[in-house]
Design an enzyme around this catalytic site. Structure first.
Site, mmCIF file in Angstrom:
data_model
loop_
_atom_site.group_PDB
_atom_site.id
_atom_site.type_symbol
_atom_site.label_atom_id
_atom_site.label_comp_id
_atom_site.label_asym_id
_atom_site.label_seq_id
_atom_site.Cartn_x
_atom_site.Cartn_y
_atom_site.Cartn_z
ATOM 1 N N VAL A 69 -19.727 -53.565 114.832
ATOM 2 C CA VAL A 69 -18.396 -53.875 114.293
ATOM 3 C C VAL A 69 -18.504 -54.171 112.795
ATOM 4 O O VAL A 69 -17.684 -53.721 111.999
ATOM 5 C CB VAL A 69 -17.743 -55.044 115.061
ATOM 6 N N SER A 72 -18.933 -50.905 110.955
ATOM 7 C CA SER A 72 -17.671 -50.149 110.945
ATOM 8 C C SER A 72 -16.664 -50.773 109.982
ATOM 9 O O SER A 72 -15.958 -50.059 109.268
ATOM 10 C CB SER A 72 -17.084 -50.054 112.352
ATOM 11 N N GLU A 73 -16.578 -52.085 109.951
ATOM 12 C CA GLU A 73 -15.625 -52.755 109.051
ATOM 13 C C GLU A 73 -15.947 -52.464 107.591
ATOM 14 O O GLU A 73 -15.048 -52.227 106.783
ATOM 15 C CB GLU A 73 -15.617 -54.269 109.297
ATOM 16 N N ILE A 74 -17.222 -52.487 107.235
ATOM 17 C CA ILE A 74 -17.601 -52.179 105.853
ATOM 18 C C ILE A 74 -17.270 -50.727 105.532
ATOM 19 O O ILE A 74 -16.697 -50.421 104.492
ATOM 20 C CB ILE A 74 -19.093 -52.474 105.611
#
Length: 118
Positions: A69, A72-74
């Protein structure tokens, strides 16, 4: 040059709300809104790979999901979901845990990141 007087503000309509947080809902309205949003989500949700990582109780699985997660967020700060999916899959194949990532050189990381947005 004389200053013009400020115009009088328009009277606010009775239904005007200055801040969405000022809206007060009854409990039955909250339940209806919640159910409606969850139904919409069930029909329209995306199925990106970072949501498919096991949600097991084992610490390693929790750490793996948290790492996925985080990655993916970065990546999603750089571009759209559609563009991130291939990068994410390649990244997780090469460095499936933060421990694996710590073993990579900055050159390897930059090469893998190249082309991801901006």
């Amino acid at each position: 040059m004389p200053m013009k007087p400020k115009p009088e503000p328009e009277p606010e309509a009775k239904f005007a709300i200055s801040d969405i947080e000022d809206i007060q809902f009854r409990e039955d309205e909250v339940a209806e809104i919640r159910a409606s949003l969850l139904k919409w989500y069930d029909v329209n949700k995306r199925d990106p790979p970072w949501r498919r990582i096991s949600e097991g109780e084992a610490t390693t699985e929790i750490d793996r999901k948290a790492y996925a997660v985080w990655v993916s967020e970065i990546m999603l700060q750089q571009t759209r979901v559609r563009s991130v999916i291939d990068y994410f899959n390649r990244w997780m194949e090469k460095w499936p845990t933060v421990h694996h990532l710590t073993q990579a050189s900055i050159e390897e990381v930059n090469e893998m990141w190249a082309g991801l947005g901006y």
